[in-house]
Design a protein around this motif. Structure first.
Motif, PDB file in Angstrom:
ATOM      1  N   HIS A   1       0.852  -1.191   0.000  1.00 28.76           N
ATOM      2  CA  HIS A   1       0.000   0.000   0.000  1.00 28.76           C
ATOM      3  C   HIS A   1       0.886   1.239   0.000  1.00 28.76           C
ATOM      4  CE1 HIS A   1      -3.681   2.274   1.892  1.00 28.76           C
ATOM      5  NE2 HIS A   1      -3.452   2.612   0.659  1.00 28.76           N
ATOM      6  N   GLN A   2       0.594   2.161  -0.909  1.00 28.85           N
ATOM      7  CA  GLN A   2       1.355   3.397  -1.025  1.00 28.85           C
ATOM      8  C   GLN A   2       0.382   4.564  -1.008  1.00 28.85           C
ATOM      9  OE1 GLN A   2       4.952   3.856  -1.861  1.00 28.85           O
ATOM     10  NE2 GLN A   2       4.424   5.965  -1.386  1.00 28.85           N
ATOM     11  N   VAL A   3       0.627   5.498  -0.080  1.00 24.61           N
ATOM     12  CA  VAL A   3      -0.190   6.700  -0.011  1.00 24.61           C
ATOM     13  C   VAL A   3       0.698   7.872  -0.393  1.00 24.61           C
ATOM     14  CG1 VAL A   3      -1.634   8.162   1.439  1.00 24.61           C
ATOM     15  CG2 VAL A   3      -1.567   5.696   1.844  1.00 24.61           C
ATOM     16  N   THR A   4       0.248   8.670  -1.342  1.00 21.14           N
ATOM     17  CA  THR A   4       1.088   9.736  -1.899  1.00 21.14           C
ATOM     18  C   THR A   4       0.248  10.978  -2.127  1.00 21.14           C
ATOM     19  OG1 THR A   4       2.464   8.090  -3.013  1.00 21.14           O
ATOM     20  CG2 THR A   4       2.578  10.323  -3.860  1.00 21.14           C
ATOM     21  N   GLN A   5       0.865  12.120  -1.941  1.00 20.37           N
ATOM     22  CA  GLN A   5       0.200  13.389  -2.258  1.00 20.37           C
ATOM     23  C   GLN A   5       0.141  13.584  -3.765  1.00 20.37           C
ATOM     24  OE1 GLN A   5      -1.181  15.750  -0.274  1.00 20.37           O
ATOM     25  NE2 GLN A   5      -0.826  14.558   1.579  1.00 20.37           N
ATOM     26  N   MET A   6      -0.952  14.144  -4.223  1.00 25.21           N
ATOM     27  CA  MET A   6      -1.103  14.474  -5.644  1.00 25.21           C
ATOM     28  C   MET A   6       0.085  15.315  -6.113  1.00 25.21           C
ATOM     29  SD  MET A   6      -4.442  16.208  -7.395  1.00 25.21           S
ATOM     30  CE  MET A   6      -4.286  17.710  -6.449  1.00 25.21           C
ATOM     31  N   GLY A   7       0.577  14.980  -7.290  1.00 22.66           N
ATOM     32  CA  GLY A   7       1.715  15.706  -7.844  1.00 22.66           C
ATOM     33  C   GLY A   7       3.059  15.094  -7.532  1.00 22.66           C
ATOM     34  N   GLN A   8       3.087  14.197  -6.570  1.00 23.10           N
ATOM     35  CA  GLN A   8       4.341  13.543  -6.211  1.00 23.10           C
ATOM     36  C   GLN A   8       4.644  12.388  -7.155  1.00 23.10           C
ATOM     37  OE1 GLN A   8       6.496  14.511  -3.531  1.00 23.10           O
ATOM     38  NE2 GLN A   8       5.185  16.284  -3.837  1.00 23.10           N
ATOM     39  N   GLU A   9       5.901  12.044  -7.216  1.00 23.51           N
ATOM     40  CA  GLU A   9       6.320  10.875  -7.986  1.00 23.51           C
ATOM     41  C   GLU A   9       6.192   9.625  -7.126  1.00 23.51           C
ATOM     42  OE1 GLU A   9      10.171  10.848 -10.342  1.00 23.51           O
ATOM     43  OE2 GLU A   9      10.713   9.443  -8.728  1.00 23.51           O
ATOM     44  N   VAL A  10       5.855   8.525  -7.773  1.00 22.32           N
ATOM     45  CA  VAL A  10       5.779   7.264  -7.048  1.00 22.32           C
ATOM     46  C   VAL A  10       6.409   6.156  -7.892  1.00 22.32           C
ATOM     47  CG1 VAL A  10       3.470   6.658  -7.926  1.00 22.32           C
ATOM     48  CG2 VAL A  10       4.235   5.777  -5.718  1.00 22.32           C
ATOM     49  N   ILE A  11       7.087   5.246  -7.233  1.00 21.97           N
ATOM     50  CA  ILE A  11       7.688   4.095  -7.916  1.00 21.97           C
ATOM     51  C   ILE A  11       7.143   2.824  -7.290  1.00 21.97           C
ATOM     52  CG2 ILE A  11       9.799   2.833  -8.456  1.00 21.97           C
ATOM     53  CD1 ILE A  11      11.297   5.484  -8.384  1.00 21.97           C
ATOM     54  N   LEU A  12       6.539   2.005  -8.111  1.00 22.25           N
ATOM     55  CA  LEU A  12       6.026   0.712  -7.671  1.00 22.25           C
ATOM     56  C   LEU A  12       6.998  -0.362  -8.143  1.00 22.25           C
ATOM     57  CD1 LEU A  12       2.265   1.191  -8.659  1.00 22.25           C
ATOM     58  CD2 LEU A  12       3.489   1.995  -6.628  1.00 22.25           C
ATOM     59  N   ARG A  13       7.267  -1.300  -7.238  1.00 26.29           N
ATOM     60  CA  ARG A  13       8.308  -2.276  -7.536  1.00 26.29           C
ATOM     61  C   ARG A  13       7.748  -3.686  -7.652  1.00 26.29           C
ATOM     62  NH1 ARG A  13      12.838   0.726  -6.800  1.00 26.29           N
ATOM     63  NH2 ARG A  13      12.535   2.544  -5.460  1.00 26.29           N
ATOM     64  N   CYS A  14       8.392  -4.446  -8.504  1.00 25.75           N
ATOM     65  CA  CYS A  14       7.965  -5.817  -8.773  1.00 25.75           C
ATOM     66  C   CYS A  14       9.213  -6.671  -8.975  1.00 25.75           C
ATOM     67  CB  CYS A  14       7.093  -5.824 -10.028  1.00 25.75           C
ATOM     68  SG  CYS A  14       6.715  -7.454 -10.708  1.00 25.75           S
ATOM     69  N   VAL A  15       9.170  -7.874  -8.443  1.00 22.09           N
ATOM     70  CA  VAL A  15      10.189  -8.861  -8.778  1.00 22.09           C
ATOM     71  C   VAL A  15       9.478  -9.994  -9.502  1.00 22.09           C
ATOM     72  CG1 VAL A  15      11.967 -10.427  -7.943  1.00 22.09           C
ATOM     73  CG2 VAL A  15      11.584  -8.256  -6.779  1.00 22.09           C
ATOM     74  N   PRO A  16       9.631 -10.072 -10.818  1.00 21.51           N
ATOM     75  CA  PRO A  16       8.971 -11.144 -11.578  1.00 21.51           C
ATOM     76  C   PRO A  16       9.597 -12.506 -11.263  1.00 21.51           C
ATOM     77  CG  PRO A  16       9.654  -9.325 -13.005  1.00 21.51           C
ATOM     78  CD  PRO A  16      10.330  -9.137 -11.687  1.00 21.51           C
ATOM     79  N   ILE A  17       8.978 -13.548 -11.727  1.00 21.21           N
ATOM     80  CA  ILE A  17       9.534 -14.895 -11.591  1.00 21.21           C
ATOM     81  C   ILE A  17      10.841 -14.957 -12.386  1.00 21.21           C
ATOM     82  CG2 ILE A  17       9.136 -17.340 -12.135  1.00 21.21           C
ATOM     83  CD1 ILE A  17       6.146 -16.779 -11.512  1.00 21.21           C
ATOM     84  N   SER A  18      11.854 -15.582 -11.799  1.00 18.16           N
ATOM     85  CA  SER A  18      13.237 -15.369 -12.255  1.00 18.16           C
ATOM     86  C   SER A  18      13.516 -15.801 -13.697  1.00 18.16           C
ATOM     87  CB  SER A  18      14.213 -16.067 -11.315  1.00 18.16           C
ATOM     88  OG  SER A  18      13.977 -17.461 -11.319  1.00 18.16           O
ATOM     89  N   ASN A  19      12.904 -16.830 -14.204  1.00  8.45           N
ATOM     90  CA  ASN A  19      13.205 -17.251 -15.571  1.00  8.45           C
ATOM     91  C   ASN A  19      12.225 -16.690 -16.592  1.00  8.45           C
ATOM     92  OD1 ASN A  19      11.069 -18.788 -14.689  1.00  8.45           O
ATOM     93  ND2 ASN A  19      11.668 -20.605 -15.833  1.00  8.45           N
TER      94      ASN A  19
END
Lengths: 110, 114
Positions: B10-28
């Motif tokens: 869960h990410q809460v951010t103020q409007m106008g701010q930058e946000v980075i969502l992260r993912c680690v996919p399955i390795s192969n």
């Protein structure tokens, strides 16, 4: 749009009964997949059926595909309380992105 | 069984701010995707990524969005200047054989823009 559209929107059944939901789509597809989503969680892949297949089984799940009618059905047999979730069909064409329907919400009553 | 993992949940951010969502996919896996689901609506495709470049993107994926695979394991979605309407669940997915194998999804990041 070639998005799938499921019906019914919602389904309430007694534990032990079968649940059937349908999906229709608009254009030719590469494959059709069914996913389950528990409330607030991610999408869990259930079954993939290719455009040249007509029926597939996986445990208590049975999926049919009728490309002439551009429709698919998902049957869950002998339902359990744990089957309570939203079920989505999703189609892919040659671009491979998934196009999802709006989903069927299934409630299994104990 | 290998899983796709996403952070934060869960990410809460103020409007106008930058946000980075992260993912680690399955390795192969070789093909990576971002989807979003606005509350009560369908899951919508945003972008697909293969061989370090975007394969396809939807109309939603405008100049405010970017994706990156910075280190061979992470796959990130950046929203440069968030808007209220960016509030949604964002799902990362991956697969290893496009079109013939299912896409595996993470549990998603709930993004709330204030």
């Amino acid at each position: 749009s070639q998005q799938g559209e499921e019906d019914p929107q919602a389904l309430s059944i007694q534990e032990g009964e079968n649940a059937t939901m349908n999906c229709s789509y608009k254009t030719s597809i590469n494959n059709l997949q069914w996913y389950r989503q528990n409330s607030g969680r991610g999408l869990v892949h259930l079954i993939l059926i290719r455009s040249n297949e007509r029926e597939k089984h996986s445990g208590r799940l049975r999926v049919t595909l009728d490309t002439s009618k551009k429709s698919s059905s998902l049957l869950i047999t002998a339902s359990r309380a744990a089957d309570t979730a939203s079920y989505f069909c999703a189609t892919t064409r040659n671009d491979y992105k998934l196009s999802f329907g709006a989903g069927t919400t299934v409630t299994v009553r104990a | 069984e290998p899983e796709v993992t996403q952070t934060p949940s869960h990410q809460v951010t103020q409007m106008g701010q930058e946000v980075i969502l992260r993912c680690v996919p399955i390795s192969n896996h070789l093909y990576f995707y971002w989807y979003r689901q606005i509350l009560g609506q369908k899951v919508e495709f945003l972008v697909s990524f293969y061989n370090n470049e975007i394969s396809e993107k939807s109309e939603i994926f405008d100049d405010q969005f970017s994706v990156e695979r910075p280190d061979g394991s992470n796959f990130t979605l950046k929203i440069r200047s968030t808007k209220l309407e960016d509030s949604a669940m964002y799902f990362c997915a991956s697969d290893d054989q496009r079109g013939s194998q299912p896409q595996h999804f993470g549990d998603g990041t709930r993004l709330s823009i204030l």
